[in-house]
Design a protein around this motif. Sequence first.
Motif, PDB file in Angstrom:
ATOM      1  N   GLU A 193      13.053   4.029   9.787  1.00  0.00           N
ATOM      2  CA  GLU A 193      12.469   4.958  10.765  1.00  0.00           C
ATOM      3  C   GLU A 193      11.225   5.528  10.115  1.00  0.00           C
ATOM      4  OE1 GLU A 193      13.574   6.648  13.897  1.00  0.00           O
ATOM      5  OE2 GLU A 193      11.549   7.457  13.664  1.00  0.00           O
ATOM      6  N   GLN A 194      10.065   5.361  10.788  1.00  0.00           N
ATOM      7  CA  GLN A 194       8.799   5.723  10.145  1.00  0.00           C
ATOM      8  C   GLN A 194       8.382   7.160  10.429  1.00  0.00           C
ATOM      9  OE1 GLN A 194       7.772   2.400   9.188  1.00  0.00           O
ATOM     10  NE2 GLN A 194       9.376   1.580  10.488  1.00  0.00           N
ATOM     11  N   SER A 195       8.999   7.813  11.416  1.00  0.00           N
ATOM     12  CA  SER A 195       8.438   9.097  11.853  1.00  0.00           C
ATOM     13  C   SER A 195       8.476  10.136  10.736  1.00  0.00           C
ATOM     14  CB  SER A 195       9.179   9.610  13.079  1.00  0.00           C
ATOM     15  OG  SER A 195      10.316  10.324  12.692  1.00  0.00           O
ATOM     16  N   ALA A 236      10.692  -3.995  -2.496  1.00  0.00           N
ATOM     17  CA  ALA A 236      10.897  -3.090  -1.370  1.00  0.00           C
ATOM     18  C   ALA A 236       9.948  -1.917  -1.504  1.00  0.00           C
ATOM     19  CB  ALA A 236      12.342  -2.601  -1.340  1.00  0.00           C
ATOM     20  N   ASP A 237       9.545  -1.346  -0.355  1.00  0.00           N
ATOM     21  CA  ASP A 237       8.634  -0.207  -0.369  1.00  0.00           C
ATOM     22  C   ASP A 237       9.427   1.094  -0.494  1.00  0.00           C
ATOM     23  OD1 ASP A 237       9.555   0.716   2.092  1.00  0.00           O
ATOM     24  OD2 ASP A 237       7.805   0.064   3.218  1.00  0.00           O
ATOM     25  N   PRO A 238       8.776   2.250  -0.482  1.00  0.00           N
ATOM     26  CA  PRO A 238       9.494   3.512  -0.733  1.00  0.00           C
ATOM     27  C   PRO A 238      10.596   3.814   0.282  1.00  0.00           C
ATOM     28  CG  PRO A 238       7.127   3.824  -0.920  1.00  0.00           C
ATOM     29  CD  PRO A 238       7.326   2.466  -0.362  1.00  0.00           C
ATOM     30  N   HIS A 239      10.526   3.193   1.449  1.00  0.00           N
ATOM     31  CA  HIS A 239      11.568   3.416   2.457  1.00  0.00           C
ATOM     32  C   HIS A 239      12.664   2.374   2.367  1.00  0.00           C
ATOM     33  CE1 HIS A 239       7.529   4.520   4.131  1.00  0.00           C
ATOM     34  NE2 HIS A 239       8.105   5.694   4.069  1.00  0.00           N
ATOM     35  N   GLY A 240      12.540   1.453   1.410  1.00  0.00           N
ATOM     36  CA  GLY A 240      13.513   0.383   1.286  1.00  0.00           C
ATOM     37  C   GLY A 240      13.193  -0.824   2.142  1.00  0.00           C
ATOM     38  N   ASP A 241      12.074  -0.765   2.872  1.00  0.00           N
ATOM     39  CA  ASP A 241      11.673  -1.912   3.700  1.00  0.00           C
ATOM     40  C   ASP A 241      11.294  -3.075   2.785  1.00  0.00           C
ATOM     41  OD1 ASP A 241      11.846  -0.291   6.048  1.00  0.00           O
ATOM     42  OD2 ASP A 241       9.861   0.513   5.616  1.00  0.00           O
ATOM     43  N   PRO A 242      11.803  -4.266   3.046  1.00  0.00           N
ATOM     44  CA  PRO A 242      11.503  -5.393   2.157  1.00  0.00           C
ATOM     45  C   PRO A 242      10.040  -5.810   2.224  1.00  0.00           C
ATOM     46  CG  PRO A 242      12.703  -6.150   4.081  1.00  0.00           C
ATOM     47  CD  PRO A 242      12.709  -4.649   4.143  1.00  0.00           C
ATOM     48  N   VAL A 254       0.844  -1.198   0.000  1.00  0.00           N
ATOM     49  CA  VAL A 254       0.000   0.000   0.000  1.00  0.00           C
ATOM     50  C   VAL A 254       0.878   1.245   0.000  1.00  0.00           C
ATOM     51  CG1 VAL A 254      -1.553   1.385   1.419  1.00  0.00           C
ATOM     52  CG2 VAL A 254      -2.078  -1.013   0.993  1.00  0.00           C
ATOM     53  N   GLU A 255       1.908   1.261   0.829  1.00  0.00           N
ATOM     54  CA  GLU A 255       2.819   2.413   0.835  1.00  0.00           C
ATOM     55  C   GLU A 255       3.403   2.635  -0.559  1.00  0.00           C
ATOM     56  OE1 GLU A 255       5.880   1.907   3.750  1.00  0.00           O
ATOM     57  OE2 GLU A 255       4.663   2.721   5.384  1.00  0.00           O
ATOM     58  N   THR A 256       3.804   1.567  -1.195  1.00  0.00           N
ATOM     59  CA  THR A 256       4.395   1.671  -2.531  1.00  0.00           C
ATOM     60  C   THR A 256       3.382   2.238  -3.526  1.00  0.00           C
ATOM     61  OG1 THR A 256       5.732  -0.267  -2.017  1.00  0.00           O
ATOM     62  CG2 THR A 256       5.632   0.399  -4.319  1.00  0.00           C
TER      63      THR A 256
HETATM   64 MN    MN Z   1       7.715   1.496   4.897  1.00  0.00          MN
END
Ligand code: MN
Lengths: 233, 233
Positions: free
Chosen positions: A162-164, A124-130, A81-83
């Motif tokens: 880091e999500q903040s 990976a999502d926009p933050h690079g989280d797999p 969803v983030e992506t």
């Molecule tokens: Mn993320």
Amino acid sequence: MASSTVENYLKHILLLSEGTDGLVSMGALASSLAVVPGTVTTMVKALADGGLVAHRPRQGVQLTSEGRHLALTVLRKHRLVETFLVNVLKMDWAAVHDEAEQLEHAISDDVLDRLDALLGHPTADPHGDPIPSRHGKLSSQVYATLATCAAGRPVRIVRVTEQSKEFLQFAEQNGLQPGTSLSVADRNLTAGLVTLRKAAGRTVPLSLAAAGKILVEPEKQSARFRPKPEPCS
Amino acid sequence: MASSTVENYLKHILLLSEGTDGLVSMGALASSLAVVPGTVTTMVKALADGGLVAHRPRQGVQLTSEGRHLALTVLRKHRLVETFLVNVLKMDWAAVHDEAEQLEHAISDDVLDRLDALLGHPTADPHGDPIPSRHGKLSSQVYATLATCAAGRPVRIVRVTEQSKEFLQFAEQNGLQPGTSLSVADRNLTAGLVTLRKAAGRTVPLSLAAAGKILVEPEKQSARFRPKPEPCS
DNA sequence: GTTCATATTTTGATTAGTCAAAATAAATCC
DNA sequence: GGATTTATTTTGACTAATCAAAATATGAAC
Ligand SMILES: [Mn+2]
Ligand SMILES: [Mn+2]
Ligand SMILES: [Mn+2]
Ligand SMILES: [Mn+2]
């Protein structure tokens, strides 16, 4: 079937157990979920009754394989969803976490698969989280951080853990996003300060704590230096 | 701020009050929401306390302007989400109602606006249901139905007012979707049967009850007969 | 081996939303 | 007008999720 609350508990247990032996303490879970410890004890016992976790009293909690499967599905929804929100709806990467926190509980497995296809099966999502695969495989590759990598070495950012909103906005402002190439110009442990040098020569100061949140990999050799480029086949 | 439950109550009150004087009975609301009447009475009193509805005991319930505004936003989310699911994710129009029922409570106003733009500011969803404008205007145009329109008259389907999977799948099977051109070949009130003639000459039998769920408008004249075509400017 | 600090669990209470069933009001019918 | 039917409201109980605060277990420090 599982409520949003249950899904959130499982997802947080999964995230907190990453890299550890798998046992998550009640206290860690409570602060991660922003509820008091007594609430967690009660809920974890209910989850254990439902076969989603194993509870070792006064030790911690651990996902069963059923619980882990559910947690991975929720995490997959969150990150896809983030992506979608960033790649298709062009939202700010700092805003999408809160949106996804709600949407992860509202989309069906069917919609999930269609989003995945629309986005081209991203890993990976926009933050690079797999993004966990549809079959529940979650990459656990270990990366260096800007707080630990060798100074002078050209590296590329692969993930910001880091999500903040505040941190992500700061990172965006300074061009610190997955894909960015840079190197650590200087690391001063006494001052707790890291200085980065970006491609254009611009330098960015960063606290050691912040640098530890940015994961990097060795910069791939640029095309003209690459010895044997693979033929396009 | 409002819970999913509150949003659903307001949306159902809005839909049930369409075309009436605005007063919705407790019984109608209860069966629409699939809860028992006592539950509705209790909840409606709570909504009234919150200023979202006006409750006339033993008479019915009516949205306040604040409640109506919230209801319209939820309805707008529902119908835009349905449009997204069909137009972008290529889902079956029979499946999207249930998806939207969840998603309408999970998307933010920001995402709503971006979806609206992505879809090109549509005015109707895949079933022909009008989408409330961002400023809370909801088209209440009155249409004829296949149960009421003159036999022989060429008409075009504009809306199918029935959410059930079964009905929508049947309609799709028989090519009865918004945009379809056809005419009523015969209407037998005694048998409760309507016979439709489609463009290709194919005829479709339909119960009078089902025909009443399909809204139509007079077919626009086809291009070659149109007296004064507007120049493309 | 006590004592202490800390994490965890238990207990009792609260809120949102619901149902079953009894009580009540209102409309309708004779 | 009185009896009957029907919709609505009230009452009492239940579940999921939470908190505050008291009780308890455990490992660390002395
Ligand atoms: Mn993320
Ligand atoms: Mn969540
Ligand atoms: Mn809904
Ligand atoms: Mn619709």
